[in-house]
Design a protein around this motif. Structure first.
Motif, mmCIF file in Angstrom:
data_model
loop_
_atom_site.group_PDB
_atom_site.id
_atom_site.type_symbol
_atom_site.label_atom_id
_atom_site.label_comp_id
_atom_site.label_asym_id
_atom_site.label_seq_id
_atom_site.Cartn_x
_atom_site.Cartn_y
_atom_site.Cartn_z
ATOM 1 N N GLU A 1 -7.342 -50.290 -15.733
ATOM 2 C CA GLU A 1 -7.153 -48.942 -15.203
ATOM 3 C C GLU A 1 -7.905 -47.871 -16.014
ATOM 4 O OE1 GLU A 1 -5.930 -48.294 -12.473
ATOM 5 O OE2 GLU A 1 -4.428 -49.783 -11.931
ATOM 6 N N ARG A 2 -7.989 -48.041 -17.333
ATOM 7 C CA ARG A 2 -8.659 -47.059 -18.190
ATOM 8 C C ARG A 2 -9.266 -47.768 -19.389
ATOM 9 N NH1 ARG A 2 -5.474 -41.296 -18.992
ATOM 10 N NH2 ARG A 2 -5.887 -40.463 -16.920
ATOM 11 N N ILE A 3 -10.231 -47.106 -19.994
ATOM 12 C CA ILE A 3 -10.904 -47.678 -21.164
ATOM 13 C C ILE A 3 -11.106 -46.578 -22.203
ATOM 14 C CG2 ILE A 3 -12.986 -48.840 -22.016
ATOM 15 C CD1 ILE A 3 -13.475 -49.810 -19.128
ATOM 16 N N ARG A 4 -10.851 -46.893 -23.476
ATOM 17 C CA ARG A 4 -11.268 -46.036 -24.592
ATOM 18 C C ARG A 4 -12.338 -46.822 -25.369
ATOM 19 N NH1 ARG A 4 -9.055 -41.727 -27.504
ATOM 20 N NH2 ARG A 4 -6.930 -42.013 -26.683
ATOM 21 N N ASN A 5 -13.566 -46.273 -25.359
ATOM 22 C CA ASN A 5 -14.662 -46.994 -25.977
ATOM 23 C C ASN A 5 -14.804 -46.673 -27.461
ATOM 24 O OD1 ASN A 5 -15.921 -44.491 -26.088
ATOM 25 N ND2 ASN A 5 -17.132 -44.870 -24.219
#
Length: 566
Positions: A253-257
């Protein structure tokens, strides 16, 4: 006490609510898992209160009964009409035969026992646990060419026969279908049900959860991608496809790179590198073991700062009708959405891969709000929480149904008509079906349907009990034992026939046969007992269609039994 009795005589409407309160109180009492239920409790308390000799306008009784019948028709309408398609015909035929047997056995038992028309109608209502017959038969008796005193004597006998036969009709049928019927069908019903679940896409091994359990609830978790799988960057699509091979769908659903950027709506092509944090969305039973293929769970409240939504959606898109749940799992439009439950009428159907959607199904979905809203448009019409009912729709349906029921055809000087109650039931079915095909109008929230069903029926039953109270004991003494024995015969003979019809004529699976028997006789208590006995929800698959047919025909039989006996 004298003051209370005088008040009840001057304001008899208060007696109705006293009867409701007392009836629901004793109806909730259970001994070894069995209770009288609200309807029988209200009837018996009505008889007790009726010993005071209160006079209540019959208009009150008729008004609430029509509200109840419209709600019944509205609830079963989608299943009744849509089951007329080819694949539903065997279950319709089965339910029709069982209902005809219910009528035929009732008529034969009443003739052998020498019952009058009132006792016969009450026998039909109680032994087949179809309370609405009381009202329909009362309307029909009032249309018969006999004097007023004779009419009232017959009408007063209906609740007597109902009360005597209802208890075995409920408990006896549930006992037979859950204990004796599986033995008549042969084999181990639990093993047979599990095998049938496998054919429908259910569990084969303990580490391969069926759709039924895997879809029951969803959760969101943040996991750091530190598995060797991410030694080279992987796309969102690759990650989701890898997780899909392990069980049921898990979504990114979401990504923190690595640059500490939050990617809120990642595309399929978005790459995930080792060390990135990702939000996974999926059923808890699948998500917990699947985390190991990604990495370790971490805390990141900011990454989880988005809105999720649980929503009920009515299936009205004709392109989705007939789609299996297994097919749905890989559809792009369903990305990010978990299917939690499916309600077909008043019954929850098992969530197995080969179970298909039907028009009018209410699908409970959950996920991120944007995903849920997108998928809801694909399925049909989103039933967002509301307290407003379309009373124009309700009022028009009851009015037109009453007009239809007032039409009378005379054959050999015998008046034949549906009566207002039969007409309202039919219009309720039609209006319920129209609502499922055009869901932008005619909305009646489920809590309102529950209130119309329960308040409508129980106020009607309360007035019936209060009115019949003074003559109830005499009627019970005159024919109590013969009524009880006749009730046992009327309750069990169609069910015994149904077991063998389902097995040898229609060649249903044994669990489907049991569900169809319970549905044809409109006995929800029996369905619960059957599901406990089979340790499966499979019987619910045949309960919905047969329930819609049985509920309709058995109520109409209230008119037919009066005509036959008169």
């Amino acid at each position: 006490m004298d003051w209370i009795i005088k008040t009840l005589h001057s304001s008899p409407e208060l007696a109705i609510f006293l009867t409701l309160a007392l009836g629901f109180a004793i109806g909730q009492i259970k001994i070894k898992g069995f209770g009288l239920g609200s309807v029988t409790g209200v009837l018996l308390m009505g008889v007790l209160v009726g010993q005071l000799g209160l006079d209540i306008s019959p208009t009150v009784k008729s008004t609430f009964f029509l509200i109840f019948l419209f709600a019944v028709g509205y609830s079963v309408g989608p299943q009744f009409i849509h089951s007329l398609k080819k694949e539903g015909l065997p279950q319709i035929a089965f339910a029709t035969i069982i209902c005809v047997l219910c009528l035929g056995v009732t008529y034969a038992a009443a003739k052998v026992a020498g019952f009058d028309v009132g006792n016969a109608a009450g026998l039909l209502a109680g032994a087949n646990t179809i309370s609405a017959v009381i009202g329909v038969a009362t309307d029909s008796i009032n249309n018969l060419p006999m004097d007023a005193a004779q009419k009232q004597a017959n009408i007063n006998q209906i609740p007597v026969a109902y009360a005597v036969t209802y208890i075995f009709g409920t408990a006896g049928t549930a006992w037979f279908l859950s204990v004796l019927a599986p033995k008549l069908l042969g084999g181990n019903i639990v093993e047979q049900s599990k095998e049938y679940e496998q054919k429908l896409g259910g569990a084969i091994t303990d580490d391969d959860p069926s759709l039924e359990y895997a879809y029951d609830g969803t959760t969101f978790r943040v996991v750091e991608a530190d598995n060797e799988f991410f030694r080279t960057p992987r796309s969102v699509k690759e990650v989701e496809e890898m997780l899909l091979t392990k069980g049921w769908p898990i979504y990114v659903e979401r990504i923190r790179n690595a640059q500490n950027e939050i990617i809120k709506d990642p595309e399929d092509s978005q790459l995930i590198s080792k060390g990135d944090k990702i939000v996974l969305n999926g059923p808890i039973e699948s998500l917990l073991p699947d985390e190991d293929f990604i990495g370790k769970e971490v805390v990141d409240l900011e990454l989880l700062d988005f809105r999720s939504e649980a929503l009920n959606v009515m299936v009205s898109n004709k392109e989705m009708v007939g789609t299996s749940l297994g097919d749905l799992k890989s559809r792009k439009e369903r990305h990010g959405v978990i299917i939690r439950k499916i309600h077909r009428g008043s019954t929850e159907v098992p969530l197995l891969k080969e179970v298909t959607l039907e028009r009018g199904d209410l699908v409970e979905i959950e996920g991120r709000k944007s995903d849920v809203d997108r998928f809801a448009k694909i399925l049909g019409y989103a039933e967002r929480p509301t307290t407003a009912s379309d009373l124009l729709y309700v009022g028009l349906g009851i009015f037109l149904g009453g007009l239809l029921g007032s039409l009378t055809l005379r054959i050999s000087n015998v008046p034949l008509s549906l009566s207002a109650s039969g007409g309202v039931l039919i219009l309720g079915i039609l209006f319920g079906w129209l609502r499922s095909t055009h869901p932008t109008f005619g909305a009646i929230p489920q809590p309102a349907i529950w209130l119309m069903n329960n308040l409508g029926l129980n106020i009607f039953i309360a007035v019936v009990g209060i009115t019949a109270g003074p003559n109830f004991v005499e009627g019970l003494k005159a024919s109590g034992l013969s009524l009880f024995l006749a009730g046992v015969v009327v309750s069990l003979v169609p069910m015994i026939a149904g077991v063998y019809l389902g097995k040898y004529v229609f060649k249903f699976h044994n669990a489907i046969t049991l569900g169809a028997c319970a549905g044809s006789r409109v006995t929800t208590a029996a369905l619960g007992a059957i599901q406990d006995a089979t340790q499966s929800k499979v019987p619910a698959l045949s309960y919905t269609t047969t329930y819609a047919v049985g509920n309709t025909l058995l109520i109409i039989w209230g008119v037919v039994i009066v005509l036959l006996m008169s």
